[in-house]
Design a protein around this motif. Structure first.
Motif, short mmCIF file in Angstrom:
data_model
loop_
_atom_site.label_atom_id
_atom_site.label_comp_id
_atom_site.label_asym_id
_atom_site.label_seq_id
_atom_site.Cartn_x
_atom_site.Cartn_y
_atom_site.Cartn_z
N ASN A 1 2.20 -8.47 -32.06
CA ASN A 1 1.53 -9.37 -32.99
C ASN A 1 0.44 -8.65 -33.77
O ASN A 1 -0.60 -9.21 -34.10
N GLU B 1 -7.91 -7.30 -36.34
CA GLU B 1 -7.01 -7.70 -35.26
C GLU B 1 -7.59 -8.83 -34.42
O GLU B 1 -6.87 -9.73 -33.98
N LYS C 1 -6.95 -12.74 -35.08
CA LYS C 1 -5.70 -13.38 -34.65
C LYS C 1 -5.19 -14.36 -35.70
O LYS C 1 -4.74 -15.47 -35.38
#
Length: 322
Positions: A174, A297, A300
């Motif tokens: 992700n 990062e 999210k």
């Protein structure tokens, strides 16, 4: 494997004149293999008629599905979006510019049917690029592999087939900034991998979307994503600068007290200050790149926003948001 489904994910950004020609070539090639298939066009926020032309294709063929990104999220995210909606037992990734020749797809599928779980391609030549571009590309891979802990194959584009097992692995990542080639090298098995060499033809229409700035940004992102070596390099540069300053100080001391020569002042000071200042800025820049990655990062955020469009008479259902 007549009952197996193959998904072909096609990334398209401002490729209005290419999507229909690609469709025609794909249909001709897919007649040669005994599999069911779906064609997933990913419109990466195009500003031309790419989306409209994809809709025209869908009206006459319900095997055509469309993932319409709400803005241009970039090539890596476009492939991710297509992969998320692909239902196939194997997924083929390709670009819509026809530089990934469709006539290799039957060979890719046949290798998969023979048990190869990953089928990669290697571009041995590109008729649409200059010698300078090829030199820059070779230099990029040299630097990338020099600084990266995971080696990434040179001239291996995003034209590949992945078995469902590895598609599901990749969907577990992700990361906001991603390089599919690097992620794939991270999960790559030692066996069940095949390679196909090909020559990339000239573009059927349009121009490359990667200019120098985008290519440089991709190069920096690729290095930062897969290695902390630049941070170590910053440390080495700092140690070298400290050693240089120490040696210079010893030289000045010996020259003044033992050789009894007048110590040059202005030039020595300026060179030392500029050198150490440059070292500090380089090190801060490297650290800043990593801090910036961490900053993005930890938010999210969703990777993309898109509509998934299928024919109303298709069993997959109507369009939906993600």
């Amino acid at each position: 494997m007549p009952n197996k489904l193959v998904s072909i994910v096609i990334s398209a950004f401002n490729e209005q004149d290419n999507v229909q020609e690609l469709y025609k070539q794909l249909k001709n090639e897919l007649k040669k293999v005994d599999v069911k298939y779906e064609l997933i066009y990913v419109d990466d926020g195009s500003s031309d008629k790419t989306y409209a032309n994809c809709l025209k294709l869908q009206k006459k063929d319900n095997a055509v599905k469309i993932v319409q990104l709400k803005r241009n999220f970039g090539h890596e995210i476009a492939m991710t979006a297509g992969m998320d909606y692909a239902k196939g037992d194997a997924v083929i990734f390709m670009d819509a510019d026809l530089q990934h020749p469709p006539h290799y797809i039957p060979q890719m599928i046949e290798l998969w049917q023979q048990g190869k779980e990953i089928v990669l391609t290697k571009r041995v030549d590109n008729k649409d690029t200059s010698g300078l571009y090829k030199l820059c590309a070779k230099s990029f891979y040299f630097v990338l592999n020099l600084l990266s802990e995971r080696k990434i194959m040179e001239s291996a584009p995003d034209f590949r087939l992945l078995d469902r097992k590895y598609v599901d692995f990749l969907k577990g990542f992700n990361e906001q900034d991603r390089l599919f080639r690097g992620l794939l090298s991270w999960i790559m098995p030692n066996d069940n991998v095949a390679m196909i060499d090909f020559v990339a033809p000239e573009r059927f229409s349009g121009e490359s979307k990667y200019n120098f700035i985008k290519s440089l940004r991709l190069a920096i992102n690729s290095i930062v994503q897969f290695s902390v070596m630049p941070l170590r390099l910053a440390t080495y540069i700092g140690l070298f600068g400290a050693a240089f300053a120490l040696l210079l100080g010893l030289y000045v001391f010996v020259e003044h007290f033992f050789l009894h020569n007048p110590t040059p002042g202005y030039a020595t000071i300026m060179v030392t200050v500029v050198f150490l200042g440059a070292v500090q800025l380089i090190c801060l820049g490297i650290i800043g790149e990593y801090i910036g990655k961490i900053h993005m990062e930890v938010k999210k955020r969703p990777l993309y926003v898109a509509d998934y469009i299928t024919r109303k008479d298709n069993k997959d259902g109507a369009e939906k948001d993600i």
